[in-house]
Scaffold this active site. Structure first.
Site, PDB file in Angstrom:
ATOM      1  CG  HIS A  86      -1.896  -1.169   1.193  1.00 51.40           C
ATOM      2  ND1 HIS A  86      -2.426  -1.727   2.339  1.00 51.40           N
ATOM      3  CD2 HIS A  86      -2.389  -1.901   0.158  1.00 51.40           C
ATOM      4  CE1 HIS A  86      -3.221  -2.733   2.011  1.00 51.40           C
ATOM      5  NE2 HIS A  86      -3.217  -2.855   0.701  1.00 51.40           N
ATOM      6  CB  CYS A 122       3.497  15.554  -8.426  1.00 46.00           C
ATOM      7  SG  CYS A 122       2.551  16.713  -9.463  1.00 46.00           S
ATOM      8  CB  SER A 174      -3.025  -8.971   8.904  1.00 52.27           C
ATOM      9  OG  SER A 174      -4.030  -8.669   7.951  1.00 52.27           O
ATOM     10  CG  LEU A 216       2.126  -9.855  16.538  1.00 50.40           C
ATOM     11  CD1 LEU A 216       0.597  -9.890  16.667  1.00 50.40           C
ATOM     12  CD2 LEU A 216       2.499  -9.156  15.245  1.00 50.40           C
TER      13      LEU A 216
END
Length: 284
Positions: free
Chosen positions: A122, A130, A222, A265
């Site tokens: 991501h 830009c 996740s 974790l």
């Protein structure tokens, strides 16, 4: 740790010792660095929906709102430092135990801990792109420009979200000035994948290659709620790659997991790291 958790960690340790592990990390890995999760127990309820690409590009007022919030949020994200989990992953890579690292996070903490060749599905909030000329610049430069353009901006964030956005009252946004690209005057955007955007094909392809060559896909932090990450678990199962998940709370990967550890974790990974301290460097 209780006996069941000790046994689960020992099993995962044995899989790590075999090498060929690919890590797929999510927001839960960064909570101990002060960055909240989206959906896990450490996350807070989010009042605002995440920014979409269509809204960002099509609505100047929404873009101003985003940059004001993100400008404040970067003060938290930019100061975040790797935690024991990030350092454990980097160490496993140095030991030759990891075949690759894929992350859904945009905080750059894997690299800050020393991991290399991380597939950032991501993108990364530390880069600015830009939309007109494509020039990439650093976030620190943009922060200085936004600060200079908004000397009277004294808003305080109520809460920070995992994507660097913050909760902020609408009245605090009045008068906030957005800056444009220095090279061409175009629209600036964080080099991250917004909702409504597609993850670049080369990143997805590289991630699938890593999964195909793995012995174990290790999911860290996740919930696998969105397909962006879950597809790699599905591909692993299809190709006979075993799946281990370490996550606090519910995960949609549970039906596919050969090993599921529901524990913090911050407890599991440091224990694994101590056990792997005795491993000799494996050939890549």
């Amino acid at each position: 740790m209780d006996l069941e958790l000790v046994e689960q960690v020992a099993r995962l340790d044995a899989w790590l010792g075999e090498g060929g592990v690919v890590v797929l990390s999510g927001a839960g890995l960064s909570t101990d660095s002060g960055i909240p999760d989206y959906r896990g127990p450490s996350g807070s309820a989010r009042r605002n929906t995440p920014m979409t690409y269509q809204t960002f590009t099509g609505d100047p007022l929404a873009r101003r709102r985003y940059w004001a919030r993100s400008h404040l949020g970067w003060r938290t994200i930019g100061r975040a430092r790797p935690n024991d989990g990030h350092r454990a992953v980097a160490r496993w890579q140095r030991l030759g135990l990891l075949h690759g690292v894929i992350t859904q996070n945009v905080d750059g903490l894997h690299q800050a801990a020393g991991a290399a060749d991380v597939v950032e599905l991501h993108g990364n909030l530390a880069r600015i792109t830009c939309l007109d000329c494509g020039e990439l610049t650093g976030r620190a430069d943009l922060q200085r420009r936004l600060t200079a353009a908004n000397p009277g901006f004294t808003a305080v964030a109520a809460a920070v979200n995992a994507d660097g956005d913050v909760e902020l009252e609408e009245s605090a946004l009045d008068g906030f000035v957005v800056v444009d690209c220095l090279a061409c005057g175009g629209v600036l955007k964080p080099d991250v994948v917004y909702f409504g955007e597609t993850v670049p094909a080369d990143r997805v392809s590289r991630a699938f290659e890593l999964v195909a060559g793995a012995r174990t896909l290790l999911v860290l932090g996740s919930s696998l709620t969105v397909m962006s990450g879950r597809r790699f678990v599905l591909r692993a199962v299809k190709q006979g790659v075993r799946v281990a998940i370490v996550n606090r709370g519910v995960t949609r990967g549970e039906p596919y997991a050969d090993l599921l550890i529901d524990a913090p974790l911050g407890v599991v990974l440091p224990n694994l790291a101590r056990q792997t301290d005795t491993y000799r460097l494996l050939p890549h």
